[in-house]
Design a protein around this motif. Sequence first.
Motif, PDB file in Angstrom:
ATOM      1  N   GLU A   1      36.476  39.780  50.688  1.00 61.03           N
ATOM      2  CA  GLU A   1      35.446  38.827  49.962  1.00 61.03           C
ATOM      3  C   GLU A   1      35.651  38.667  48.514  1.00 61.03           C
ATOM      4  O   GLU A   1      35.656  37.533  47.868  1.00 61.03           O
ATOM      5  CB  GLU A   1      34.054  39.414  50.277  1.00 61.03           C
ATOM      6  N   GLU A   2      36.089  39.777  47.969  1.00 62.27           N
ATOM      7  CA  GLU A   2      36.632  39.841  46.740  1.00 62.27           C
ATOM      8  C   GLU A   2      37.695  38.843  46.336  1.00 62.27           C
ATOM      9  O   GLU A   2      37.773  38.079  45.177  1.00 62.27           O
ATOM     10  CB  GLU A   2      36.936  41.188  46.093  1.00 62.27           C
ATOM     11  N   SER A   3      38.620  38.977  47.339  1.00 66.72           N
ATOM     12  CA  SER A   3      40.113  38.060  47.347  1.00 66.72           C
ATOM     13  C   SER A   3      39.568  36.479  47.197  1.00 66.72           C
ATOM     14  O   SER A   3      40.027  35.772  46.504  1.00 66.72           O
ATOM     15  CB  SER A   3      40.814  38.536  48.235  1.00 66.72           C
ATOM     16  N   LYS A   4      38.762  36.226  48.434  1.00 66.87           N
ATOM     17  CA  LYS A   4      38.422  34.834  48.279  1.00 66.87           C
ATOM     18  C   LYS A   4      37.575  34.243  47.255  1.00 66.87           C
ATOM     19  O   LYS A   4      37.580  33.327  46.679  1.00 66.87           O
ATOM     20  CB  LYS A   4      37.448  34.693  49.478  1.00 66.87           C
ATOM     21  N   TYR A   5      36.872  35.223  46.379  1.00 67.12           N
ATOM     22  CA  TYR A   5      36.072  34.923  45.154  1.00 67.12           C
ATOM     23  C   TYR A   5      37.208  34.540  44.042  1.00 67.12           C
ATOM     24  O   TYR A   5      37.117  33.705  43.429  1.00 67.12           O
ATOM     25  CB  TYR A   5      35.106  35.949  44.934  1.00 67.12           C
ATOM     26  N   ILE A   6      37.878  35.428  43.896  1.00 69.01           N
ATOM     27  CA  ILE A   6      39.134  35.224  42.929  1.00 69.01           C
ATOM     28  C   ILE A   6      39.806  34.061  43.024  1.00 69.01           C
ATOM     29  O   ILE A   6      40.158  33.281  42.166  1.00 69.01           O
ATOM     30  CB  ILE A   6      40.005  36.592  42.989  1.00 69.01           C
ATOM     31  N   GLN A   7      40.204  33.924  44.256  1.00 72.23           N
ATOM     32  CA  GLN A   7      41.062  32.756  44.632  1.00 72.23           C
ATOM     33  C   GLN A   7      40.287  31.201  44.386  1.00 72.23           C
ATOM     34  O   GLN A   7      40.832  30.364  43.690  1.00 72.23           O
ATOM     35  CB  GLN A   7      41.486  32.631  46.112  1.00 72.23           C
ATOM     36  N   SER A   8      38.993  31.371  44.555  1.00 74.00           N
ATOM     37  CA  SER A   8      38.029  30.054  44.226  1.00 74.00           C
ATOM     38  C   SER A   8      38.030  29.931  42.729  1.00 74.00           C
ATOM     39  O   SER A   8      37.524  28.735  42.362  1.00 74.00           O
ATOM     40  CB  SER A   8      36.635  30.488  45.066  1.00 74.00           C
ATOM     41  N   GLN A   9      38.141  31.057  41.925  1.00 73.21           N
ATOM     42  CA  GLN A   9      38.090  30.903  40.595  1.00 73.21           C
ATOM     43  C   GLN A   9      39.267  30.427  40.060  1.00 73.21           C
ATOM     44  O   GLN A   9      39.409  30.165  38.626  1.00 73.21           O
ATOM     45  CB  GLN A   9      37.594  32.259  39.808  1.00 73.21           C
TER      46      GLN A   9
END
Length: 285
Positions: free
Chosen positions: A276-284
């Motif tokens: 989930e953290e990885s997805k958030y970072i990629q979305s930013q």
Amino acid sequence: MDAIKISHYKNEFLTFYEHASNLNADLEERFYIWKKHYGFNPFRREEQREQLAKEMLTQAFPKYEEALCHISGFELEEESIYRYVSCIREQLRAFEPMHLNVVFFVGDFETDPFIEIEDNEAYTLYYPIEKEWKPIYFVNELVKAVYLNQSKINPSHLINIAFVIFLEGLALHTANLVAASDTSRTSLYPWMSKCQLEPTRIMMNIFPHLRRSDYKAIYSFTKGTGASGYQNEAGFVGWCVVEHMLKRGYTLPELLLIPEDRVITLIEKSLYQVMEESKYIQSQE
């Protein structure tokens, strides 16, 4: 009281190789010489273990000549092992009396180190020496032995992917502290640099397999190419998940104390958070 014993099959192997290399022996005769003078068979609990040993010898024998120099020169003082064990126990706060045998053997350039529990409840770490010696690799395996000794777990019970991930991550991070090196992690562990090309994909693809305990799954996520095409995906995910837990406030000694029956749910929860953290970072980005 600690009881740590070190032994090796180096001299037996060199005797075998001297006899076998001086003869124009066929495969059966070479295997007979191997059994007579050496005979260490890592396939102790496998069916058809003698046939597997023959195949191991056949594919490994041509490689021994190039490795002979560092096999014959291999020496590891007991004091070095005691020092490693002491440093590991300090990092993990693991002070249960240590009953450990370390047996060095010459394998086939493919056989991994392994740990067995003996009838007297001592643990034996079998470690191959035919490849280039790297202390951090050895320390990594010693960490697993210390963990098992502290937890009193039979190595044969560590059979699901989640536990492999947990133990590999714990061992990698502890060894990184004990056997610190100027060499970067990616060059120490070539599989890690490759897995870093697609970390999120690897984590997503391993997630459905965490509770699997069959041999095919264990092999696939360690020696094989996993669910994403990379070697040792379990080790890579272990590094990432334990790193996540350490950043969240866990300490290595606290991880050591996690009950065996909680490991699967903890790995599932932590791996989900990492993804989930990885997805958030990629979305930013």
